[in-house]
Design an enzyme around this catalytic site. Structure first.
Site, PDB file in Angstrom:
ATOM      1  N   ARG A  16       0.836  -1.207   0.000  1.00 12.03           N
ATOM      2  CA  ARG A  16       0.000   0.000   0.000  1.00 12.03           C
ATOM      3  C   ARG A  16       0.869   1.255   0.000  1.00 12.03           C
ATOM      4  O   ARG A  16       1.732   1.421   0.851  1.00 12.03           O
ATOM      5  CB  ARG A  16      -0.921   0.011   1.226  1.00 12.03           C
ATOM      6  CG  ARG A  16      -1.959   1.134   1.200  1.00 12.03           C
ATOM      7  CD  ARG A  16      -2.866   1.088   2.418  1.00 12.03           C
ATOM      8  NE  ARG A  16      -3.537  -0.193   2.585  1.00 12.03           N
ATOM      9  CZ  ARG A  16      -4.639  -0.539   1.924  1.00 12.03           C
ATOM     10  NH1 ARG A  16      -5.195   0.307   1.065  1.00 12.03           N
ATOM     11  NH2 ARG A  16      -5.189  -1.720   2.130  1.00 12.03           N
ATOM     12  N   GLU A  39      -0.352  -7.796  -3.820  1.00 13.87           N
ATOM     13  CA  GLU A  39      -1.461  -6.851  -3.993  1.00 13.87           C
ATOM     14  C   GLU A  39      -0.949  -5.416  -3.919  1.00 13.87           C
ATOM     15  O   GLU A  39      -0.229  -5.058  -2.980  1.00 13.87           O
ATOM     16  CB  GLU A  39      -2.492  -7.087  -2.888  1.00 13.87           C
ATOM     17  CG  GLU A  39      -3.559  -6.019  -2.770  1.00 13.87           C
ATOM     18  CD  GLU A  39      -4.348  -6.121  -1.473  1.00 13.87           C
ATOM     19  OE1 GLU A  39      -4.966  -5.110  -1.090  1.00 13.87           O
ATOM     20  OE2 GLU A  39      -4.349  -7.198  -0.845  1.00 13.87           O
ATOM     21  N   THR A  68      -8.304  -2.906  -2.355  1.00 12.44           N
ATOM     22  CA  THR A  68      -9.216  -1.791  -2.063  1.00 12.44           C
ATOM     23  C   THR A  68     -10.019  -1.456  -3.321  1.00 12.44           C
ATOM     24  O   THR A  68     -10.173  -0.285  -3.694  1.00 12.44           O
ATOM     25  CB  THR A  68      -8.456  -0.563  -1.523  1.00 12.44           C
ATOM     26  OG1 THR A  68      -7.465  -0.986  -0.573  1.00 12.44           O
ATOM     27  CG2 THR A  68      -9.404   0.393  -0.808  1.00 12.44           C
ATOM     28  N   LYS A 128     -11.843 -12.664   2.924  1.00 14.72           N
ATOM     29  CA  LYS A 128     -10.850 -11.913   3.695  1.00 14.72           C
ATOM     30  C   LYS A 128     -11.524 -11.305   4.911  1.00 14.72           C
ATOM     31  O   LYS A 128     -12.338 -10.388   4.782  1.00 14.72           O
ATOM     32  CB  LYS A 128     -10.246 -10.800   2.823  1.00 14.72           C
ATOM     33  CG  LYS A 128      -9.270  -9.898   3.555  1.00 14.72           C
ATOM     34  CD  LYS A 128      -8.877  -8.700   2.709  1.00 14.72           C
ATOM     35  CE  LYS A 128      -9.788  -7.522   2.983  1.00 14.72           C
ATOM     36  NZ  LYS A 128      -9.271  -6.261   2.347  1.00 14.72           N
ATOM     37  N   GLY A 158      -3.635  -6.081  11.088  1.00 14.47           N
ATOM     38  CA  GLY A 158      -3.049  -6.303  12.399  1.00 14.47           C
ATOM     39  C   GLY A 158      -2.357  -7.633  12.581  1.00 14.47           C
ATOM     40  O   GLY A 158      -2.005  -7.991  13.715  1.00 14.47           O
ATOM     41  N   GLY A 178       0.296  -6.170   5.425  1.00 16.66           N
ATOM     42  CA  GLY A 178       0.450  -4.836   4.872  1.00 16.66           C
ATOM     43  C   GLY A 178       1.482  -4.001   5.598  1.00 16.66           C
ATOM     44  O   GLY A 178       2.663  -4.015   5.270  1.00 16.66           O
TER      45      GLY A 178
END
Length: 207
Positions: A16, A39, A68, A128, A158, A178
């Site tokens: 991200r 991703e 997203t 997910k 998390g 992430g």
């Protein structure tokens, strides 16, 4: 739908905030570390170009996808640049059906059993749980009692190398990683080091 996950390593690397100029190098380090599902979320800078470059450089070695994803139009762009899967933060049956019809693997975001079944009914091949840390491993264990056997279920949000084993023990098939993997501006070598920590944690959990 309850087919097994197509990802050989059940860890989805989430980059991200990565820029197109950085994407090829970071994806390359992940592939070298054995990751085959990567991703790039669509709230990253110039995500279309970043994903296109990653697909061109590493699409033969890994599944490159967009995260997203919220709109059918975004699905069309991703399909056009060669992405192979999408990840959603929510359960949107119309979007899921559109992506499945385009031939993409869908990892659908959900929180409740109702959302999970809505996603599966729309054709999502994987689920997910997000944000996973809000619900905890006990939530996964309870969901496993009602979800169709074999439904691939990943946890995102998390997850750390230290907590990965508890998620897997609760019934999760894998995790999306992430912020613990990548932060904007870090070096490709740092990304690989973080990726290795998760891969080793996975190996320990399976031992």
């Amino acid at each position: 739908m309850t087919d097994a996950s197509p990802f050989c390593l059940p860890l989805v690397a989430i980059l991200r905030g990565i820029t197109p100029d950085e994407s090829v190098a970071h994806v390359g380090e992940l592939v070298a570390e054995g990751y085959d599902a990567i991703e790039i979320p669509l709230n990253s800078p110039d995500w279309r170009e970043g994903i296109a470059r990653a697909v061109q450089a590493h699409g033969d070695a890994a599944w490159i996808g967009g995260g997203t994803v919220l709109q059918p139009e975004q699905v069309d762009v991703l399909h056009g640049v060669g992405a192979r899967f999408i990840v959603t933060p929510n359960t949107n049956p119309t979007l899921i059906r559109h992506a499945v019809d385009a031939g993409l693997q869908v990892v659908a975001g959900f929180a409740t059993a109702s959302e999970a079944f809505a996603a599966l009914d729309a054709g999502a091949q994987m689920l997910k749980l997000f944000p996973a840390a809000t619900y905890g491993p006990g939530h996964v264990r309870a969901l496993r009692a009602v979800l169709p056997k074999g439904t691939p279920l990943y946890v995102v949000g998390g997850v750390t190398p230290e907590s990965l084993s508890s998620w897997l023990a609760s019934g999760a098939d894998g995790a999306g990683i992430g912020g613990e993997l990548y932060l904007p501006g870090q070096s490709p070598e740092t990304t690989r080091a973080h990726a290795r920590a998760f891969r080793l944690a996975l190996a320990d959990a399976r031992a």
